[in-house]
Scaffold this motif. Structure first.
Motif, PDB file in Angstrom:
ATOM      1  N   GLU A  73       0.834  -1.199   0.000  1.00 61.52           N
ATOM      2  CA  GLU A  73       0.000   0.000   0.000  1.00 61.52           C
ATOM      3  C   GLU A  73       0.865   1.244   0.000  1.00 61.52           C
ATOM      4  O   GLU A  73       1.929   1.259   0.622  1.00 61.52           O
ATOM      5  CB  GLU A  73      -0.889   0.039   1.244  1.00 61.52           C
ATOM      6  CG  GLU A  73      -2.015  -0.946   1.231  1.00 61.52           C
ATOM      7  CD  GLU A  73      -3.029  -0.617   2.297  1.00 61.52           C
ATOM      8  OE1 GLU A  73      -4.199  -0.430   1.931  1.00 61.52           O
ATOM      9  OE2 GLU A  73      -2.661  -0.560   3.480  1.00 61.52           O
ATOM     10  N   GLY A  74       0.350   2.266  -0.666  1.00 62.08           N
ATOM     11  CA  GLY A  74       0.975   3.584  -0.613  1.00 62.08           C
ATOM     12  C   GLY A  74       2.429   3.596  -0.975  1.00 62.08           C
ATOM     13  O   GLY A  74       2.869   2.987  -1.932  1.00 62.08           O
ATOM     14  N   ASP A  75       3.194   4.253  -0.163  1.00 66.47           N
ATOM     15  CA  ASP A  75       4.612   4.488  -0.445  1.00 66.47           C
ATOM     16  C   ASP A  75       5.518   3.421   0.162  1.00 66.47           C
ATOM     17  O   ASP A  75       6.654   3.698   0.511  1.00 66.47           O
ATOM     18  CB  ASP A  75       5.001   5.868   0.078  1.00 66.47           C
ATOM     19  CG  ASP A  75       4.773   6.019   1.583  1.00 66.47           C
ATOM     20  OD1 ASP A  75       4.256   5.061   2.207  1.00 66.47           O
ATOM     21  OD2 ASP A  75       5.107   7.076   2.128  1.00 66.47           O
ATOM     22  N   GLY A  76       5.022   2.204   0.294  1.00 60.22           N
ATOM     23  CA  GLY A  76       5.830   1.131   0.866  1.00 60.22           C
ATOM     24  C   GLY A  76       5.871   1.159   2.383  1.00 60.22           C
ATOM     25  O   GLY A  76       6.725   0.536   2.995  1.00 60.22           O
ATOM     26  N   ARG A  77       4.935   1.877   2.985  1.00 63.85           N
ATOM     27  CA  ARG A  77       4.887   1.925   4.449  1.00 63.85           C
ATOM     28  C   ARG A  77       3.829   0.991   5.011  1.00 63.85           C
ATOM     29  O   ARG A  77       3.609   0.941   6.213  1.00 63.85           O
ATOM     30  CB  ARG A  77       4.652   3.350   4.932  1.00 63.85           C
ATOM     31  CG  ARG A  77       5.819   4.260   4.572  1.00 63.85           C
ATOM     32  CD  ARG A  77       5.890   5.491   5.422  1.00 63.85           C
ATOM     33  NE  ARG A  77       5.908   5.261   6.861  1.00 63.85           N
ATOM     34  CZ  ARG A  77       6.999   4.976   7.579  1.00 63.85           C
ATOM     35  NH1 ARG A  77       8.155   4.836   6.986  1.00 63.85           N
ATOM     36  NH2 ARG A  77       6.917   4.816   8.884  1.00 63.85           N
ATOM     37  N   GLY A  78       3.158   0.234   4.130  1.00 64.49           N
ATOM     38  CA  GLY A  78       2.129  -0.667   4.611  1.00 64.49           C
ATOM     39  C   GLY A  78       1.844  -1.783   3.628  1.00 64.49           C
ATOM     40  O   GLY A  78       2.208  -1.704   2.445  1.00 64.49           O
ATOM     41  N   TRP A  79       1.198  -2.825   4.141  1.00 69.18           N
ATOM     42  CA  TRP A  79       0.871  -3.998   3.352  1.00 69.18           C
ATOM     43  C   TRP A  79      -0.458  -4.560   3.831  1.00 69.18           C
ATOM     44  O   TRP A  79      -0.792  -4.463   5.004  1.00 69.18           O
ATOM     45  CB  TRP A  79       1.933  -5.084   3.523  1.00 69.18           C
ATOM     46  CG  TRP A  79       3.288  -4.637   3.124  1.00 69.18           C
ATOM     47  CD1 TRP A  79       3.887  -4.805   1.903  1.00 69.18           C
ATOM     48  CD2 TRP A  79       4.250  -3.942   3.927  1.00 69.18           C
ATOM     49  NE1 TRP A  79       5.146  -4.255   1.906  1.00 69.18           N
ATOM     50  CE2 TRP A  79       5.390  -3.706   3.134  1.00 69.18           C
ATOM     51  CE3 TRP A  79       4.249  -3.472   5.241  1.00 69.18           C
ATOM     52  CZ2 TRP A  79       6.516  -3.048   3.614  1.00 69.18           C
ATOM     53  CZ3 TRP A  79       5.359  -2.801   5.727  1.00 69.18           C
ATOM     54  CH2 TRP A  79       6.487  -2.603   4.909  1.00 69.18           C
ATOM     55  N   ARG A 151      -9.649 -13.656   7.182  1.00 69.79           N
ATOM     56  CA  ARG A 151      -9.086 -12.503   7.890  1.00 69.79           C
ATOM     57  C   ARG A 151      -8.206 -11.673   6.961  1.00 69.79           C
ATOM     58  O   ARG A 151      -7.409 -12.224   6.195  1.00 69.79           O
ATOM     59  CB  ARG A 151      -8.277 -12.970   9.096  1.00 69.79           C
ATOM     60  CG  ARG A 151      -9.126 -13.585  10.180  1.00 69.79           C
ATOM     61  CD  ARG A 151      -8.274 -14.146  11.305  1.00 69.79           C
ATOM     62  NE  ARG A 151      -9.128 -14.647  12.372  1.00 69.79           N
ATOM     63  CZ  ARG A 151      -8.729 -15.511  13.289  1.00 69.79           C
ATOM     64  NH1 ARG A 151      -7.489 -15.971  13.280  1.00 69.79           N
ATOM     65  NH2 ARG A 151      -9.568 -15.917  14.219  1.00 69.79           N
ATOM     66  N   VAL A 152      -8.345 -10.360   7.087  1.00 65.56           N
ATOM     67  CA  VAL A 152      -7.541  -9.411   6.322  1.00 65.56           C
ATOM     68  C   VAL A 152      -6.891  -8.461   7.319  1.00 65.56           C
ATOM     69  O   VAL A 152      -7.570  -7.876   8.164  1.00 65.56           O
ATOM     70  CB  VAL A 152      -8.416  -8.629   5.308  1.00 65.56           C
ATOM     71  CG1 VAL A 152      -7.580  -7.597   4.563  1.00 65.56           C
ATOM     72  CG2 VAL A 152      -9.098  -9.584   4.329  1.00 65.56           C
ATOM     73  N   PHE A 153      -5.584  -8.328   7.208  1.00 60.42           N
ATOM     74  CA  PHE A 153      -4.820  -7.465   8.108  1.00 60.42           C
ATOM     75  C   PHE A 153      -4.156  -6.346   7.338  1.00 60.42           C
ATOM     76  O   PHE A 153      -3.701  -6.540   6.210  1.00 60.42           O
ATOM     77  CB  PHE A 153      -3.704  -8.265   8.805  1.00 60.42           C
ATOM     78  CG  PHE A 153      -4.183  -9.223   9.842  1.00 60.42           C
ATOM     79  CD1 PHE A 153      -4.211  -8.855  11.175  1.00 60.42           C
ATOM     80  CD2 PHE A 153      -4.604 -10.494   9.486  1.00 60.42           C
ATOM     81  CE1 PHE A 153      -4.643  -9.744  12.142  1.00 60.42           C
ATOM     82  CE2 PHE A 153      -5.039 -11.387  10.443  1.00 60.42           C
ATOM     83  CZ  PHE A 153      -5.067 -11.015  11.780  1.00 60.42           C
ATOM     84  N   ARG A 154      -4.056  -5.193   7.980  1.00 59.17           N
ATOM     85  CA  ARG A 154      -3.241  -4.092   7.466  1.00 59.17           C
ATOM     86  C   ARG A 154      -2.014  -4.008   8.361  1.00 59.17           C
ATOM     87  O   ARG A 154      -2.137  -3.921   9.581  1.00 59.17           O
ATOM     88  CB  ARG A 154      -4.014  -2.783   7.485  1.00 59.17           C
ATOM     89  CG  ARG A 154      -3.141  -1.584   7.091  1.00 59.17           C
ATOM     90  CD  ARG A 154      -3.963  -0.333   6.819  1.00 59.17           C
ATOM     91  NE  ARG A 154      -4.525  -0.455   5.470  1.00 59.17           N
ATOM     92  CZ  ARG A 154      -5.833  -0.362   5.189  1.00 59.17           C
ATOM     93  NH1 ARG A 154      -6.708  -0.151   6.160  1.00 59.17           N
ATOM     94  NH2 ARG A 154      -6.263  -0.480   3.950  1.00 59.17           N
ATOM     95  N   LEU A 155      -0.844  -4.070   7.747  1.00 57.57           N
ATOM     96  CA  LEU A 155       0.417  -3.896   8.462  1.00 57.57           C
ATOM     97  C   LEU A 155       0.937  -2.511   8.143  1.00 57.57           C
ATOM     98  O   LEU A 155       0.998  -2.126   6.967  1.00 57.57           O
ATOM     99  CB  LEU A 155       1.455  -4.931   8.013  1.00 57.57           C
ATOM    100  CG  LEU A 155       1.464  -6.279   8.724  1.00 57.57           C
ATOM    101  CD1 LEU A 155       0.119  -6.962   8.649  1.00 57.57           C
ATOM    102  CD2 LEU A 155       2.542  -7.160   8.158  1.00 57.57           C
TER     103      LEU A 155
END
Length: 170
Positions: A73-79, A151-155
């Protein structure tokens, strides 16, 4: 891999035979190659972006390393991570680990990065699920196979040192 190759892999990955064999074969191959290349190569990431999650065992308290497909996600700060377990009936162990201990680390492109995991629910989960289906359509087949909600997680990255187990740099 070209469009036809990706479509072929998506069809194969939606089969029950794949769901039965993949959980044993793919993670073992990924862990071996990742270790041999000091975190630079993750075989499954040739099809989908991938990372190696290091979580704390929910029961054991020990570090658990799990190669996983992800949606950056975004600028590589999340997955976004999906606990599909290849359409098998039980939630994968790593999801239990994140629920018990949300602070973890990922090895992303050879770098260990500290993260915090959050289980998505409600509209936030629904929006992520729509994006995931556009990203990798076989997730719909996996969900149709099971009664549980996948289940879906945001890291999200957090400041601080990564955990041991991977190569720094790259």
């Amino acid at each position: 891999m070209g469009g036809a190759g990706v479509r072929f892999v998506q069809k194969v990955s939606a089969t029950r035979v794949f769901a039965k064999a993949a959980p044993r074969v793919i993670p073992a191959l990924d862990r071996g190659v990742h270790r041999l290349t000091r975190g630079r190569v993750l075989l499954s990431a040739r099809l989908l972006p991938g990372l190696v999650l290091t979580s704390t065992g929910a029961r054991s308290g020990l570090p658990r390393r799990t190669p996983l497909a992800c949606m950056p996600e975004g600028d590589g700060r999340g997955w976004i991570l999906v606990g599909s377990n290849f359409g098998r009936t039980a939630h994968p162990a790593w999801t239990h680990n994140l629920l018990a201990h949300p602070e973890a680390s990922v090895n992303w492109k050879g770098r260990d990065l500290p993260v915090t995991a959050r289980l998505l629910t409600g509209e936030e989960r629904a929006a992520a699920w729509r994006a995931l289906l556009a990203f990798w359509p076989p997730y719909a087949v996996y969900q149709a196979r099971v009664r549980r909600e996948i289940r879906v997680f945001r890291l999200t990255r957090r400041e601080g040192p990564g955990r041991s187990g991977g190569a720094e740099g790259v």
